[in-house]
Design a protein around this motif. Structure first.
Motif, mmCIF file in Angstrom:
data_model
loop_
_atom_site.group_PDB
_atom_site.id
_atom_site.type_symbol
_atom_site.label_atom_id
_atom_site.label_comp_id
_atom_site.label_asym_id
_atom_site.label_seq_id
_atom_site.Cartn_x
_atom_site.Cartn_y
_atom_site.Cartn_z
ATOM 1 N N ARG A 140 19.385 43.716 6.743
ATOM 2 C CA ARG A 140 20.598 43.566 7.539
ATOM 3 C C ARG A 140 21.340 44.887 7.730
ATOM 4 O O ARG A 140 21.947 45.118 8.776
ATOM 5 N N ALA A 141 21.341 45.760 6.712
ATOM 6 C CA ALA A 141 22.128 46.991 6.791
ATOM 7 C C ALA A 141 21.596 48.010 5.799
ATOM 8 O O ALA A 141 20.972 47.654 4.786
ATOM 9 N N ILE A 142 21.859 49.303 6.075
ATOM 10 C CA ILE A 142 21.502 50.407 5.185
ATOM 11 C C ILE A 142 22.708 51.327 5.103
ATOM 12 O O ILE A 142 23.335 51.636 6.115
ATOM 13 N N ASP A 143 23.052 51.770 3.887
ATOM 14 C CA ASP A 143 24.177 52.684 3.744
ATOM 15 C C ASP A 143 24.044 53.496 2.464
ATOM 16 O O ASP A 143 23.965 52.934 1.367
ATOM 17 N N ALA A 144 24.023 54.815 2.612
ATOM 18 C CA ALA A 144 24.109 55.756 1.485
ATOM 19 C C ALA A 144 23.144 55.420 0.352
ATOM 20 O O ALA A 144 23.525 55.362 -0.817
ATOM 21 N N GLY A 145 21.889 55.190 0.719
ATOM 22 C CA GLY A 145 20.856 54.961 -0.291
ATOM 23 C C GLY A 145 20.701 53.534 -0.752
ATOM 24 O O GLY A 145 19.889 53.255 -1.637
ATOM 25 N N LEU A 146 21.458 52.605 -0.178
ATOM 26 C CA LEU A 146 21.334 51.191 -0.508
ATOM 27 C C LEU A 146 20.977 50.397 0.741
ATOM 28 O O LEU A 146 21.343 50.775 1.864
ATOM 29 N N LEU A 147 20.294 49.284 0.518
ATOM 30 C CA LEU A 147 19.812 48.462 1.622
ATOM 31 C C LEU A 147 20.183 47.009 1.362
ATOM 32 O O LEU A 147 19.980 46.492 0.255
ATOM 33 N N THR A 150 17.858 39.935 2.828
ATOM 34 C CA THR A 150 17.992 38.526 2.475
ATOM 35 C C THR A 150 17.636 38.265 1.019
ATOM 36 O O THR A 150 18.143 37.322 0.411
ATOM 37 N N ASP A 151 16.780 39.090 0.445
ATOM 38 C CA ASP A 151 16.372 38.865 -0.945
ATOM 39 C C ASP A 151 17.023 39.838 -1.920
ATOM 40 O O ASP A 151 16.544 40.000 -3.043
ATOM 41 N N GLY A 152 18.116 40.506 -1.530
ATOM 42 C CA GLY A 152 18.843 41.324 -2.496
ATOM 43 C C GLY A 152 19.289 42.672 -1.965
ATOM 44 O O GLY A 152 19.058 43.025 -0.807
ATOM 45 N N VAL A 153 19.945 43.408 -2.857
ATOM 46 C CA VAL A 153 20.303 44.801 -2.592
ATOM 47 C C VAL A 153 19.183 45.686 -3.132
ATOM 48 O O VAL A 153 18.775 45.542 -4.289
ATOM 49 N N ARG A 170 24.558 40.516 3.258
ATOM 50 C CA ARG A 170 24.833 40.765 4.671
ATOM 51 C C ARG A 170 25.165 42.221 4.950
ATOM 52 O O ARG A 170 24.877 42.742 6.022
ATOM 53 N N ALA A 171 25.813 42.894 3.995
ATOM 54 C CA ALA A 171 26.208 44.290 4.198
ATOM 55 C C ALA A 171 26.359 44.952 2.844
ATOM 56 O O ALA A 171 26.557 44.289 1.824
ATOM 57 N N VAL A 172 26.294 46.279 2.833
ATOM 58 C CA VAL A 172 26.383 47.028 1.586
ATOM 59 C C VAL A 172 26.947 48.406 1.880
ATOM 60 O O VAL A 172 26.788 48.937 2.988
ATOM 61 N N THR A 173 27.663 48.975 0.921
ATOM 62 C CA THR A 173 28.063 50.366 1.001
ATOM 63 C C THR A 173 27.735 51.056 -0.306
ATOM 64 O O THR A 173 27.992 50.527 -1.388
ATOM 65 N N GLY A 174 27.141 52.243 -0.206
ATOM 66 C CA GLY A 174 26.824 53.044 -1.381
ATOM 67 C C GLY A 174 27.759 54.226 -1.537
ATOM 68 O O GLY A 174 27.517 55.095 -2.375
ATOM 69 N N VAL A 175 28.835 54.266 -0.745
ATOM 70 C CA VAL A 175 29.810 55.352 -0.817
ATOM 71 C C VAL A 175 30.783 55.065 -1.950
ATOM 72 O O VAL A 175 31.466 54.042 -1.942
ATOM 73 N N GLY A 176 30.862 55.963 -2.936
ATOM 74 C CA GLY A 176 31.699 55.691 -4.102
ATOM 75 C C GLY A 176 31.060 54.598 -4.934
ATOM 76 O O GLY A 176 29.845 54.573 -5.129
ATOM 77 N N GLN A 177 31.862 53.662 -5.416
ATOM 78 C CA GLN A 177 31.312 52.537 -6.165
ATOM 79 C C GLN A 177 30.631 51.576 -5.198
ATOM 80 O O GLN A 177 31.255 51.087 -4.250
ATOM 81 N N PRO A 178 29.341 51.263 -5.411
ATOM 82 C CA PRO A 178 28.638 50.375 -4.490
ATOM 83 C C PRO A 178 29.277 49.000 -4.405
ATOM 84 O O PRO A 178 29.725 48.432 -5.405
ATOM 85 N N LEU A 179 29.305 48.454 -3.187
ATOM 86 C CA LEU A 179 29.834 47.122 -2.912
ATOM 87 C C LEU A 179 28.830 46.380 -2.043
ATOM 88 O O LEU A 179 28.158 46.979 -1.204
#
Length: 290
Positions: A140-147, A150-153, A170-179
């Motif tokens: 669904r999304a890629i950000d700062a080394g995280l993906l 449907t089956d996880g981060v 559905r979405a992820v951010t790897g900027v700072g603390q991952p969310l």
């Protein structure tokens, strides 16, 4: 809508920033100044499935491959970008599900869940060499080394891609603390994934300075940089926000009906772009004010 006075001073003090929105009608390029929304238009008329940008490069995913353009936002004095796109996916990359762009590399996932990366090769006219990193299920999304899949981060590392937990992401951010925004809630990565809020979440973004935003069934959640506390507020518009991005002192969101929302910290403004089927939003470069 902007007043006549706002139009006259647009970008004069705060500068301008390019925002790009991937939609079914093509790629929209929008110029914003702090929370003021200025000129916008289509930079590409090919339906866009994903978008990522830095200060000098723009990458767009389509159902037929990957496009890229060099951009020079600082020389345009606030005009909407008119990039010259080149196809860079070669024979490796077909329909694009998600893409991320850093100053060092491009990471892209196709509709089959295959993840590729490439180091920048100078100007986009020089085709990059793609390395296959691994395969996941439903990216669904890629950000700062995280993906987000449907089956996880997944963490993208030297060994390829490694599942770190969660499901239906559905979405992820790897900027700072991952969310991570999932069908079950919003999570932060500490000693494993820890719950921040329950309910389905659709989008999340962080600026690397402690601020973060996430949107879902619970509303719009905002994390303060000072103490890390989360507060729940009302989203700026009624239509569902499908993607968020944060950079250059602003936060932007886009709804599924093509409404762009912008805040510089003092409240939200929004503008209907008239481009339905929005898929994603990215913040590019800009020009500083006087």
């Amino acid at each position: 809508m902007q007043t006549l006075t706002e139009k006259r001073v647009f970008g004069a003090k705060t500068g301008v920033t390019d925002v790009f929105v991937a939609t079914d009608a093509g790629l929209a390029a929008v110029t914003v100044s702090a929370d003021q929304i200025g000129a916008f238009g289509l930079a590409s008329r090919e339906p866009a499935t994903a978008v990522a940008a830095t200060a000098d490069r723009l990458v767009v995913g389509t159902d037929d491959g990957l496009l890229a353009a060099d951009i020079d936002a600082g020389s345009r004095a606030g005009d909407v970008a008119d990039p010259a796109f080149e196809s860079i996916g070669g024979d490796a990359i077909g329909s694009v599900a998600a893409v991320d762009l850093t100053p060092e590399e491009i990471v892209v996932a196709d509709s089959n869940g295959v993840v590729y990366s490439s180091e920048h090769a100078g100007a986009v006219a020089e085709p990059p060499a793609w390395e296959q990193r691994g395969t996941t299920d439903g990216v669904r999304a890629i950000d700062a080394g995280l993906l987000a899949a449907t089956d996880g981060v997944y963490r993208i590392d030297d060994d390829g891609v490694t599942n770190t937990g969660l499901t239906d992401v559905r979405a992820v951010t790897g900027v700072g603390q991952p969310l991570a925004a999932t069908a079950d809630g919003l999570f932060r990565l500490g000693n494993g994934w820890q719950s921040v809020a329950d309910g389905a979440f659709r989008a999340v973004a962080a600026d690397g300075h402690g601020h973060a935003h996430a949107v879902g069934e619970a509303g719009l959640l905002v994390r303060a940089a000072e103490d890390g506390a989360w507060t729940t507020t009302t989203p700026p518009v009624e239509a569902p926000v499908v993607d968020l991005a944060a950079d250059r002192g602003i936060v932007v969101g886009v709804t599924d009906d093509g409404t762009l929302c912008v805040t510089a910290g003092d409240g939200w403004r929004h503008q209907r772009l008239g481009l339905p089927g929005a898929r994603g939003v990215a913040i590019g470069g800009g020009a500083d004010g006087s």
